[in-house]
Design an enzyme around this catalytic site. Structure first.
Site, PDB file in Angstrom:
ATOM      1  N   THR A 135      26.852 -51.532 -48.196  1.00  0.00           N
ATOM      2  CA  THR A 135      27.522 -52.344 -46.724  1.00  0.00           C
ATOM      3  C   THR A 135      27.135 -53.771 -47.201  1.00  0.00           C
ATOM      4  O   THR A 135      26.235 -54.187 -47.813  1.00  0.00           O
ATOM      5  CB  THR A 135      26.626 -51.851 -45.656  1.00  0.00           C
ATOM      6  N   TYR A 161      18.887 -50.788 -40.230  1.00  0.00           N
ATOM      7  CA  TYR A 161      19.489 -50.028 -41.009  1.00  0.00           C
ATOM      8  C   TYR A 161      20.021 -50.866 -42.174  1.00  0.00           C
ATOM      9  O   TYR A 161      20.127 -50.377 -43.297  1.00  0.00           O
ATOM     10  CB  TYR A 161      20.989 -49.798 -40.315  1.00  0.00           C
ATOM     11  N   LYS A 165      19.613 -49.794 -46.206  1.00  0.00           N
ATOM     12  CA  LYS A 165      20.477 -49.755 -47.204  1.00  0.00           C
ATOM     13  C   LYS A 165      20.299 -50.810 -48.550  1.00  0.00           C
ATOM     14  O   LYS A 165      20.524 -50.371 -49.728  1.00  0.00           O
ATOM     15  CB  LYS A 165      21.819 -50.184 -46.718  1.00  0.00           C
ATOM     16  N   PRO A 307      19.345 -56.886 -30.195  1.00  0.00           N
ATOM     17  CA  PRO A 307      18.225 -57.726 -30.767  1.00  0.00           C
ATOM     18  C   PRO A 307      18.575 -57.854 -32.024  1.00  0.00           C
ATOM     19  O   PRO A 307      19.074 -57.010 -33.097  1.00  0.00           O
ATOM     20  CB  PRO A 307      16.981 -56.710 -30.616  1.00  0.00           C
TER      21      PRO A 307
HETATM   22  P1  NAD Z   1      28.790 -41.726 -40.755  1.00  0.00           P
HETATM   23  O1  NAD Z   1      27.833 -41.558 -39.874  1.00  0.00           O
HETATM   24  O2  NAD Z   1      30.230 -41.380 -40.069  1.00  0.00           O
HETATM   25  O3  NAD Z   1      28.603 -40.627 -42.077  1.00  0.00           O
HETATM   26  C1  NAD Z   1      27.260 -40.323 -42.530  1.00  0.00           C
HETATM   27  C2  NAD Z   1      27.506 -39.020 -43.177  1.00  0.00           C
HETATM   28  O4  NAD Z   1      26.313 -38.985 -43.852  1.00  0.00           O
HETATM   29  C3  NAD Z   1      27.554 -37.897 -42.080  1.00  0.00           C
HETATM   30  O5  NAD Z   1      28.495 -37.208 -42.333  1.00  0.00           O
HETATM   31  C4  NAD Z   1      26.276 -37.271 -41.770  1.00  0.00           C
HETATM   32  O6  NAD Z   1      26.450 -36.002 -41.389  1.00  0.00           O
HETATM   33  C5  NAD Z   1      25.913 -37.425 -43.288  1.00  0.00           C
HETATM   34  N1  NAD Z   1      24.357 -37.306 -43.222  1.00  0.00           N
HETATM   35  C6  NAD Z   1      23.246 -38.006 -42.713  1.00  0.00           C
HETATM   36  N2  NAD Z   1      22.078 -37.799 -43.134  1.00  0.00           N
HETATM   37  C7  NAD Z   1      22.213 -36.842 -44.189  1.00  0.00           C
HETATM   38  C8  NAD Z   1      21.298 -36.063 -45.047  1.00  0.00           C
HETATM   39  N3  NAD Z   1      19.911 -36.372 -44.913  1.00  0.00           N
HETATM   40  N4  NAD Z   1      21.982 -35.478 -45.889  1.00  0.00           N
HETATM   41  C9  NAD Z   1      23.096 -35.036 -45.883  1.00  0.00           C
HETATM   42  N5  NAD Z   1      24.192 -35.753 -45.281  1.00  0.00           N
HETATM   43  C10 NAD Z   1      23.500 -36.630 -44.247  1.00  0.00           C
HETATM   44  O7  NAD Z   1      29.032 -43.061 -41.636  1.00  0.00           O
HETATM   45  P2  NAD Z   1      30.180 -43.839 -42.334  1.00  0.00           P
HETATM   46  O8  NAD Z   1      30.646 -44.958 -41.382  1.00  0.00           O
HETATM   47  O9  NAD Z   1      31.059 -42.887 -42.795  1.00  0.00           O
HETATM   48  O10 NAD Z   1      29.322 -44.476 -43.437  1.00  0.00           O
HETATM   49  C11 NAD Z   1      29.236 -43.947 -44.850  1.00  0.00           C
HETATM   50  C12 NAD Z   1      28.274 -44.765 -45.689  1.00  0.00           C
HETATM   51  O11 NAD Z   1      29.411 -46.007 -45.870  1.00  0.00           O
HETATM   52  C13 NAD Z   1      27.256 -45.130 -45.246  1.00  0.00           C
HETATM   53  O12 NAD Z   1      26.377 -45.058 -46.615  1.00  0.00           O
HETATM   54  C14 NAD Z   1      27.261 -46.490 -44.917  1.00  0.00           C
HETATM   55  O13 NAD Z   1      26.156 -47.208 -45.072  1.00  0.00           O
HETATM   56  C15 NAD Z   1      28.509 -47.002 -45.598  1.00  0.00           C
HETATM   57  N6  NAD Z   1      29.239 -48.405 -44.972  1.00  0.00           N
HETATM   58  C16 NAD Z   1      29.752 -47.853 -43.902  1.00  0.00           C
HETATM   59  C17 NAD Z   1      30.592 -49.044 -43.285  1.00  0.00           C
HETATM   60  C18 NAD Z   1      31.100 -48.882 -42.085  1.00  0.00           C
HETATM   61  O14 NAD Z   1      31.982 -49.798 -41.315  1.00  0.00           O
HETATM   62  N7  NAD Z   1      31.159 -47.695 -41.317  1.00  0.00           N
HETATM   63  C19 NAD Z   1      30.635 -50.144 -44.035  1.00  0.00           C
HETATM   64  C20 NAD Z   1      30.228 -50.264 -45.193  1.00  0.00           C
HETATM   65  C21 NAD Z   1      29.387 -49.333 -45.924  1.00  0.00           C
END
Ligand code: NAD
Ligand code: TYD
Length: 376
Positions: A135, A161, A165, A307
């Site tokens: 991210t 968070y 990351k 916060p």
């Molecule tokens: P999300 O919370 O929708 O998905 C995360 C997934 O990981 C879920 O399906 C959850 O069940 C699974 N998960 C959680 N803990 C787990 C574990 N211990 N073992 C196996 N699976 C597990 O989040 P997202 O928005 O889809 O984000 C996905 C990735 O992209 C993350 O790494 C996040 O940091 C990154 N990201 C997100 C954004 C955003 O805007 N949402 C932007 C940049 C990067």
């Protein structure tokens, strides 16, 4: 190395499931295995379009389960891990940070250890790729006029968070540098689109407008985010897998910065216009303000700020453009239109999520965040 046997961690979550659907549509001959622990945001329904395909397999399990990950890498001859699995919500990380370290830091380290063991130690250098999905929040906060984040911007994470990351990014780079694991990282701005769990800003606002519920805007709504439609993020990861150089980091962004309040007002107008134009929607969403001669903007409530709330994120994606050919195909207007249409068409998807766990969480999140002032 062109990956054709993929392990997608977190593939039932928002971006992961979009990626699985995208990848299978574009690479139908590839093997795709999803590993997801489904703690709450992951939802098997996100994978309904692919779940019966012979090249697809879903495995319910944690990334920290090293024996399970090793078994999957070996029995499926996986040559690429695309690592999405994470705890992903900043507000949850503020209320309960421990899980973020367990999943995002230790979980990523477990995957790296197993990847090293299978692909390097006992695999004699099998061609492989470990792509880590990260991210822009690792870079911290920008003031309103500062230049956007580039790949060499210093890491200054603000929330638990973001810190978790950041730690995972460092571990991925360390495994590339120290052990020669073939790694790439993408740091992306805020995503939106189908299958987005309605605790994050855009889907929360859409489902609340449709139900006539308050739209909680933190602080004065002046915080700025850069928004990327999720399909464009999937394309960026695909390009990083196909063209990205080992050890490199690529920033991905939408070149679409908006202050939160502007974005929420745009969503209000978009939903009002759609409901107004279609009498049939009225019976499905009778509580939406537009049916009572009001506008969704009347639902906006300014609540106590998050916060440590980062003021602004902005991504300079010129390295990804130059090296990968990454160009977002959606602008914010077309992406929001698609997203609102998706939530209107998939009412049962979001209503199904709003059971007890969801209500408990929303209650915990907004406890003590009394409205600061109403109506902007
Ligand atoms: P999300 O919370 O929708 O998905 C995360 C997934 O990981 C879920 O399906 C959850 O069940 C699974 N998960 C959680 N803990 C787990 C574990 N211990 N073992 C196996 N699976 C597990 O989040 P997202 O928005 O889809 O984000 C996905 C990735 O992209 C993350 O790494 C996040 O940091 C990154 N990201 C997100 C954004 C955003 O805007 N949402 C932007 C940049 C990067
Ligand atoms: P969010 O979707 O949680 O993503 P992130 O914190 O990772 O950027 O929030 C996006 C922005 O919207 C952020 O500045 C916080 C703000 N926000 C609100 O104003 N109200 C809300 O109810 C939520 C969930 C977020």
């Amino acid at each position: 190395m062109q990956p054709d046997r993929l392990l997608i961690t977190g593939g039932a979550g928002f971006i992961g499931s979009n990626f699985v659907n995208y990848w299978i549509a574009r690479h139908p001959g590839h093997r795709v295995v999803v590993l997801d622990a489904l703690p709450y945001a992951g939802n098997p329904a996100n994978l309904h379009a692919v779940r019966d395909l012979p090249q697809f397999r879903f495995v319910h399990g944690e990334i920290q389960n090293e024996a399970l990950v090793e078994k999957l890498l070996r029995e499926e001859s996986i040559n690429c891990i695309v690592h999405f699995a994470a705890e992903s919500h900043v507000d949850r990380s503020i209320l309960a940070p421990d899980l973020f370290l367990a999943t995002n830091v230790m979980g990523t380290h477990s995957l790296l250890k197993v990847a090293r063991k299978v692909w390097l130690d006992s695999g004699s250098g099998t061609p492989h790729r470990f792509h880590h999905v990260s991210t822009d929040e690792v870079y911290g906060s920008l003031d309103l006029t500062a230049p956007a984040f580039i790949e060499s911007s210093p890491y200054q994470p603000s929330s638990p968070y973001a810190a978790s990351k950041a730690a995972s990014d460092h571990l991925v780079r360390a495994y590339g540098h120290t052990y020669g694991l073939d790694v790439t990282i993408s740091n992306c701005s805020n995503n939106y689109g189908p299958f987005h769990y309605p605790e994050k800003l855009i889907p929360l606002m859409i489902v609340n407008i449709l139900q006539g519920l308050p739209l909680p805007v933190y602080g004065a709504g002046g915080n700025v985010r850069d928004w990327l439609y999720v399909e464009d993020h999937c394309r960026g990861i695909e390009l990083a897998l196909q063209r990205g150089r080992s050890g490199e980091t690529y920033n991905l962004g939408g070149n679409s910065e908006r202050a939160n309040l502007d974005l929420v007002r745009t969503l209000c107008r978009e939903v009002d216009a759609l409901l107004d134009a279609d009498a049939g929607l009225g019976s499905r969403f009778p509580d939406a303000p537009v049916h009572h001669d009001g506008s969704a903007e009347s639902l906006i409530q300014f609540v106590a700020d998050r916060p440590g709330h980062d003021l602004r994120y902005a991504i300079d994606a010129s390295k990804a453009a130059a090296e990968l050919g990454f160009v977002p195909r959606h602008n914010l207007e077309s992406g929001l239109r698609n997203t609102v249409a998706w939530y209107l068409e998939n009412e049962s998807w979001w209503r199904d999520l709003m059971g007890r766990n969801y209500q408990d969480w929303m209650h915990a999140q907004y406890a003590g965040r009394s409205p600061a002032r109403n109506g902007g």
